[in-house]
Scaffold this motif. Structure first.
Motif, mmCIF file in Angstrom:
data_model
loop_
_atom_site.group_PDB
_atom_site.id
_atom_site.type_symbol
_atom_site.label_atom_id
_atom_site.label_comp_id
_atom_site.label_asym_id
_atom_site.label_seq_id
_atom_site.Cartn_x
_atom_site.Cartn_y
_atom_site.Cartn_z
ATOM 1 N N GLU A 138 -3.135 7.955 2.142
ATOM 2 C CA GLU A 138 -3.903 6.911 2.832
ATOM 3 C C GLU A 138 -5.335 6.859 2.330
ATOM 4 O O GLU A 138 -5.908 5.778 2.196
ATOM 5 C CB GLU A 138 -3.881 7.143 4.345
ATOM 6 C CG GLU A 138 -2.558 6.791 4.977
ATOM 7 C CD GLU A 138 -2.496 7.116 6.455
ATOM 8 O OE1 GLU A 138 -3.180 8.070 6.897
ATOM 9 O OE2 GLU A 138 -1.761 6.415 7.162
ATOM 10 N N SER A 139 -5.927 8.011 2.023
ATOM 11 C CA SER A 139 -7.306 8.001 1.513
ATOM 12 C C SER A 139 -7.366 7.363 0.128
ATOM 13 O O SER A 139 -8.317 6.644 -0.188
ATOM 14 C CB SER A 139 -7.905 9.406 1.513
ATOM 15 O OG SER A 139 -7.359 10.190 0.483
ATOM 16 N N VAL A 140 -6.365 7.598 -0.713
ATOM 17 C CA VAL A 140 -6.326 6.966 -2.036
ATOM 18 C C VAL A 140 -6.132 5.461 -1.894
ATOM 19 O O VAL A 140 -6.803 4.666 -2.561
ATOM 20 C CB VAL A 140 -5.213 7.580 -2.918
ATOM 21 C CG1 VAL A 140 -5.003 6.786 -4.197
ATOM 22 C CG2 VAL A 140 -5.528 9.037 -3.248
ATOM 23 N N LEU A 141 -5.230 5.048 -1.019
ATOM 24 C CA LEU A 141 -4.974 3.627 -0.816
ATOM 25 C C LEU A 141 -6.200 2.896 -0.281
ATOM 26 O O LEU A 141 -6.495 1.775 -0.694
ATOM 27 C CB LEU A 141 -3.790 3.424 0.136
ATOM 28 C CG LEU A 141 -2.422 3.851 -0.386
ATOM 29 C CD1 LEU A 141 -1.394 3.811 0.737
ATOM 30 C CD2 LEU A 141 -1.985 2.994 -1.558
ATOM 31 N N SER A 142 -6.934 3.527 0.623
ATOM 32 C CA SER A 142 -8.089 2.864 1.234
ATOM 33 C C SER A 142 -9.298 2.828 0.313
ATOM 34 O O SER A 142 -10.273 2.136 0.609
ATOM 35 C CB SER A 142 -8.447 3.544 2.556
ATOM 36 O OG SER A 142 -8.913 4.856 2.310
ATOM 37 N N ALA A 143 -9.260 3.540 -0.803
ATOM 38 C CA ALA A 143 -10.384 3.555 -1.741
ATOM 39 C C ALA A 143 -10.395 2.329 -2.643
ATOM 40 O O ALA A 143 -11.262 2.200 -3.494
ATOM 41 C CB ALA A 143 -10.343 4.824 -2.593
ATOM 42 N N GLY A 144 -9.463 1.432 -2.465
ATOM 43 C CA GLY A 144 -9.391 0.220 -3.281
ATOM 44 C C GLY A 144 -10.309 -0.857 -2.757
ATOM 45 O O GLY A 144 -11.315 -0.599 -2.091
ATOM 46 N N ARG A 145 -9.961 -2.094 -3.044
ATOM 47 C CA ARG A 145 -10.764 -3.236 -2.612
ATOM 48 C C ARG A 145 -10.762 -3.337 -1.092
ATOM 49 O O ARG A 145 -9.741 -3.084 -0.454
ATOM 50 C CB ARG A 145 -10.210 -4.528 -3.205
ATOM 51 C CG ARG A 145 -10.299 -4.573 -4.717
ATOM 52 C CD ARG A 145 -9.665 -5.817 -5.256
ATOM 53 N NE ARG A 145 -8.214 -5.705 -5.135
ATOM 54 C CZ ARG A 145 -7.357 -6.670 -5.411
ATOM 55 N NH1 ARG A 145 -7.775 -7.833 -5.825
ATOM 56 N NH2 ARG A 145 -6.062 -6.491 -5.288
ATOM 57 N N PRO A 146 -11.897 -3.719 -0.504
ATOM 58 C CA PRO A 146 -11.921 -3.900 0.951
ATOM 59 C C PRO A 146 -11.041 -5.090 1.346
ATOM 60 O O PRO A 146 -10.857 -6.023 0.569
ATOM 61 C CB PRO A 146 -13.399 -4.174 1.257
ATOM 62 C CG PRO A 146 -13.976 -4.636 -0.029
ATOM 63 C CD PRO A 146 -13.169 -3.997 -1.128
ATOM 64 N N LEU A 147 -10.513 -5.020 2.565
ATOM 65 C CA LEU A 147 -9.665 -6.099 3.064
ATOM 66 C C LEU A 147 -10.511 -7.123 3.811
ATOM 67 O O LEU A 147 -11.446 -6.777 4.524
ATOM 68 C CB LEU A 147 -8.588 -5.540 3.986
ATOM 69 C CG LEU A 147 -7.628 -4.535 3.365
ATOM 70 C CD1 LEU A 147 -6.618 -4.050 4.401
ATOM 71 C CD2 LEU A 147 -6.921 -5.128 2.160
ATOM 72 N N CYS A 148 -10.153 -8.363 3.647
ATOM 73 C CA CYS A 148 -10.832 -9.465 4.334
ATOM 74 C C CYS A 148 -10.550 -9.346 5.832
ATOM 75 O O CYS A 148 -9.386 -9.205 6.242
ATOM 76 C CB CYS A 148 -10.329 -10.801 3.796
ATOM 77 S SG CYS A 148 -10.993 -12.233 4.679
ATOM 78 N N PRO A 149 -11.576 -9.403 6.678
ATOM 79 C CA PRO A 149 -11.342 -9.291 8.126
ATOM 80 C C PRO A 149 -10.620 -10.503 8.711
ATOM 81 O O PRO A 149 -10.043 -10.422 9.778
ATOM 82 C CB PRO A 149 -12.762 -9.166 8.698
ATOM 83 C CG PRO A 149 -13.660 -9.734 7.661
ATOM 84 C CD PRO A 149 -12.985 -9.515 6.341
ATOM 85 N N ARG A 150 -10.619 -11.625 7.991
ATOM 86 C CA ARG A 150 -9.967 -12.833 8.493
ATOM 87 C C ARG A 150 -8.485 -12.891 8.141
ATOM 88 O O ARG A 150 -7.659 -13.215 8.957
ATOM 89 C CB ARG A 150 -10.679 -14.067 7.952
ATOM 90 C CG ARG A 150 -12.062 -14.238 8.498
ATOM 91 C CD ARG A 150 -12.701 -15.524 7.972
ATOM 92 N NE ARG A 150 -14.098 -15.574 8.323
ATOM 93 C CZ ARG A 150 -15.079 -15.210 7.520
ATOM 94 N NH1 ARG A 150 -14.819 -14.802 6.305
ATOM 95 N NH2 ARG A 150 -16.320 -15.269 7.928
ATOM 96 N N CYS A 151 -8.176 -12.638 6.851
ATOM 97 C CA CYS A 151 -6.793 -12.837 6.405
ATOM 98 C C CYS A 151 -6.068 -11.532 6.066
ATOM 99 O O CYS A 151 -4.860 -11.523 5.933
ATOM 100 C CB CYS A 151 -6.746 -13.771 5.192
ATOM 101 S SG CYS A 151 -7.468 -13.067 3.690
ATOM 102 N N GLY A 152 -6.815 -10.433 5.888
ATOM 103 C CA GLY A 152 -6.191 -9.153 5.583
ATOM 104 C C GLY A 152 -5.865 -8.942 4.117
ATOM 105 O O GLY A 152 -5.324 -7.905 3.749
ATOM 106 N N LEU A 153 -6.193 -9.909 3.258
ATOM 107 C CA LEU A 153 -5.934 -9.769 1.822
ATOM 108 C C LEU A 153 -7.091 -9.038 1.147
ATOM 109 O O LEU A 153 -8.222 -9.083 1.633
ATOM 110 C CB LEU A 153 -5.735 -11.144 1.180
ATOM 111 C CG LEU A 153 -4.523 -11.941 1.669
ATOM 112 C CD1 LEU A 153 -4.528 -13.342 1.077
ATOM 113 C CD2 LEU A 153 -3.237 -11.210 1.314
#
Length: 172
Positions: A138-153
């Motif tokens: 999960e820490s590796v996955l979350s180190a990527g691009r931030p997710l848009c708070p509106r659409c989640g992409l």
């Protein structure tokens, strides 16, 4: 079909190489005198982590019980092969989880040939190892691009054409 067994796994982790949005993902494991580096997709790791959480809950194993340390991973070497499919199970008598990863099909061949020729590896993990792996992944996955708070992409640094802002996707 070659089937490798890492029974038990000494260490298992996820690594990512490259800039967010262009990262390559790897499953790294050592055990039974063998070290494996397998290439995989981010979506495969995401699905695996989600399923691990479900199975931990089904076995009534709490994340707080883990005493296995989660540390930084070494840079991955050249992968032995690309993971095509993964399966996950729980062996009740041994109280161990088993993760099975099979090689992706290469080139043109029939399903029968793919099933018999593709190598697989079985990773046997203790509940503590599963919890530690889940946290590390999960820490590796979350180190990527931030997710848009509106659409989640994922949002690119250069800009994000949010589908919610142009009316293409409903707001929740």
């Amino acid at each position: 079909m070659a089937i490798y067994e890492l029974d038990p796994v000494d260490r298992i982790a996820v690594a990512a190489v490259g800039e967010p949005g262009q990262r390559r993902f790897f499953l790294l494991a050592t055990g039974s005198g063998r070290t494996l580096t397998l290439s995989c997709e981010k979506s495969q790791i995401q699905a695996l982590v989600a399923r691990l959480h479900q199975m931990l809950e089904a076995q009534q194993i709490e994340a707080a019980e883990s005493s296995v340390a989660v540390g930084a991973t070494d840079p991955p070497g050249e992968p032995e092969w690309q993971i095509g499919e993964m399966g996950l199970g729980y062996h009740e008598a041994r109280r161990m989880f088993v993760l099975v990863a099979s090689q992706a099909a290469v080139g043109e061949s029939t399903e029968e040939t793919e099933a018999s020729d593709a190598p697989s590896v079985r990773f046997w993990l203790s509940p503590d190892q599963v919890v530690a792996f889940s946290v590390q992944a999960e820490s590796v996955l979350s180190a990527g691009r931030p997710l848009c708070p509106r659409c989640g992409l994922p949002m690119d640094p250069a800009g994000h054409p949010c589908p919610v802002m142009n009316g293409a996707r409903p707001v929740f």
